[in-house]
Design an enzyme around this catalytic site. Structure first.
Site, PDB file in Angstrom:
ATOM      1  N   LYS A 283      41.408  29.864  46.099  1.00  0.00           N
ATOM      2  CA  LYS A 283      41.084  30.891  45.159  1.00  0.00           C
ATOM      3  C   LYS A 283      41.355  30.654  43.953  1.00  0.00           C
ATOM      4  O   LYS A 283      40.937  31.093  42.881  1.00  0.00           O
ATOM      5  CB  LYS A 283      41.692  32.085  45.848  1.00  0.00           C
ATOM      6  CG  LYS A 283      43.259  32.222  45.628  1.00  0.00           C
ATOM      7  CD  LYS A 283      43.874  33.304  44.725  1.00  0.00           C
ATOM      8  CE  LYS A 283      45.062  32.951  44.545  1.00  0.00           C
ATOM      9  NZ  LYS A 283      46.334  33.362  45.402  1.00  0.00           N
TER      10      LYS A 283
ATOM     11  N   ASP B  10      42.122  38.152  48.392  1.00  0.00           N
ATOM     12  CA  ASP B  10      42.954  37.257  47.383  1.00  0.00           C
ATOM     13  C   ASP B  10      42.104  36.756  46.492  1.00  0.00           C
ATOM     14  O   ASP B  10      42.422  36.337  45.217  1.00  0.00           O
ATOM     15  CB  ASP B  10      43.670  36.279  48.400  1.00  0.00           C
ATOM     16  CG  ASP B  10      44.834  35.878  47.680  1.00  0.00           C
ATOM     17  OD1 ASP B  10      45.584  36.487  46.873  1.00  0.00           O
ATOM     18  OD2 ASP B  10      45.264  34.665  48.179  1.00  0.00           O
TER      19      ASP B  10
END
Lengths: 331, 331
Positions: free
Chosen positions: A194, A247
């Site tokens: 991410k 996330d």
């Protein structure tokens, strides 16, 4: 108050401080290792971490503070590591005592640069910790919102789910909800990937792409993350669960994310070096991009976004050209 | 320049104007129906829509403008409807000419309040248009970014994919990329449901929930959307494609979304009525929530977010209590 002398946090940053705050709602004593003697003294006197998450009120009477990692490791069973991955190896080199029989939870997002491994794998390979004693604490969670006691959902992953459940009793609370998972590999890779996607979002923003493109980028990023993680560790997982998609979103949409900020500077024309100097720190996604690129070269996952970020950061490609090419690989 | 006399847009709002702008990059003549004679005259004289997306420069010499819907319907083969769903039926009641053999593309997001149907179904059931002549144009796309010529990805869905491809030739361009889909039902429901989730995001924000919760809400919303659409129309689709997840994100994260703004006011304590009065319009998600709630009552999909929004908007439940309950249904 449920127990004592069981759980310690290692690290002195924002995320470590946030986890201390969560634990101190449930535990009488929490071990806390941090390097800085100054910070320890400050916390004892002023009930706040001087440098990180200083808005969170701490309770020194509950804190067993030490600047000696070995003391903390010896005295506690469950060790929550929240040291930035770039410094983890240097810190672990100080260890003279054994980690045997310790349960290690990683609250670290990223790759250990020296080993090129995610943190769980690093503990497994370099410190011979069996996988059933390794866990992951993952978001989506900005530490700042924990300080503000805003409702947040964490995922605790451990191959031995009982250990995750055990720890969850001490972390869950008024403003923290916990989900248990057995996907330690997948959740850790998601937390690492991410940051690369946050850099990509930053580059796109810096180049002048708008919200329409950002949503397409995130929609492609989650599909890319799914393909990547599936190649690394195939198991049944719902990539849209909070630990993966949540996330990604909390970071990719955060204007405060260091990774996004770093990308934004690159997109605006800073060189990689000058962006790092300007930020006086290295964004975790910088290391992650190299590591992820090498992994995907091996396993053949289709990763247009990682490729573009890698080419810009490591291959001196112009962000503008590289993202122009990227737009033709997205849909 | 590829063709003439083939494509018309019906509607005078921002999205209609954005579609006109895209088409005018590729077509010599575009039919354009709008109610307001004043707006038509303004466009002819000043090259801008006076009330909507007025930053977009229009080219009157390419526009076959009319305030008579029947003239436009008669003269064009492909009709792109971009009339707000709340006014669609009133507008269609003006039709005296036939829609037979016309290809209808809906660029409308939402439910037709009078029939409780999504637009494609409404045309099918109320105007006997066969499904192979019905298509959907969907985002993620803020019209404002089209005016700024920022890169945007649209999805054109039609059961007969050749018709979607045909239209795509006239919409794709420098700043517009097109993906083709055969999921007219799913893409339309996604476009409708996302407005409910944007209201939910607004309510949460108004109540003081933060970015951590927003990411969990969106992660749950896309899973809920998948369950809902699967019950309505089961087929192979990747819910993380731009037309579903991307569209959810561009709206759910937009501070300019009317639906999110409406939700935010509710979260801050406005009554539904006073929020509507204050905004001097009805957010599309308001109707969508009722319709989606009724559909899920029939098909049994698990939809905690839709339930919470419905209970607040239609069942006089306190937003604070309802969202507190919702937090226990999310993960």
């Amino acid at each position: 108050m449920k127990d004592t002398k069981r759980i310690a946090v290692l690290g002195g940053g924002s995320w470590a401080t946030a986890i201390i705050k969560m634990l101190s709602e449930n535990l009488e004593t929490i071990g806390w290792y941090m390097r800085s003697v100054y910070a320890i003294e400050h916390i004892k006197r002023n009930k706040h971490n001087p440098s990180y998450l200083s808005s969170a009120e701490l309770h020194p009477e509950q804190l067993d503070l030490s600047d000696d990692m070995n003391v903390i490791v010896d005295n506690y069973d469950i060790l929550i590591f929240a040291i930035p991955s770039a410094f983890l190896k240097t810190e672990l080199d100080k260890l003279t005592t054994s980690l045997e029989n310790k349960v290690i939870f990683s609250a670290i997002k990223g790759i250990v640069p020296e080993s090129g491994l995610i943190v769980g794998e690093h503990f497994h390979e370099k410190h011979a910790i069996p996988f059933e004693n390794i866990g992951v604490i993952t978001g989506p969670c900005h530490a700042e919102e924990v300080a503000m006691e805003r409702l947040s959902y964490l995922t605790l992953a451990c191959q031995d789910q009982e250990k995750a459940k055990d720890l969850s009793n001490f972390i869950a609370g008024r403003y923290i909800k916990i989900k248990i998972s057995d996907d330690i590999i997948g959740t850790e890779y998601a937390a690492m990937l991410k940051n690369i996607y946050a850099i990509a979002a930053g580059i796109a923003h810096g180049l002048g792409y708008g919200d329409n493109f950002q949503s397409v980028l995130m929609s492609n990023a989650i599909r890319e993350m799914k393909r990547f993680i599936k190649k690394v560790h195939k198991m049944k997982r719902n990539i849209n669960n909070s630990a993966y998609l949540g996330d990604l979103l909390v970071t990719g949409y955060s204007v405060f994310s260091r990774n996004r900020m770093f990308g934004n500077m690159i997109g605006k024309g800073y060189t990689v070096k000058s962006a790092m100097l300007e930020m006086s720190m290295v964004a975790e996604g910088y290391y992650a991009a190299k590591s992820a690129y090498n992994i995907k070269k091996d396993n053949g996952a289709k990763t247009p976004i990682i490729d573009a970020v890698y080419n810009v950061l490591y291959d001196k490609k112009e962000a503008k050209d590289e993202f122009k090419k990227l737009t033709n690989r997205l849909d």
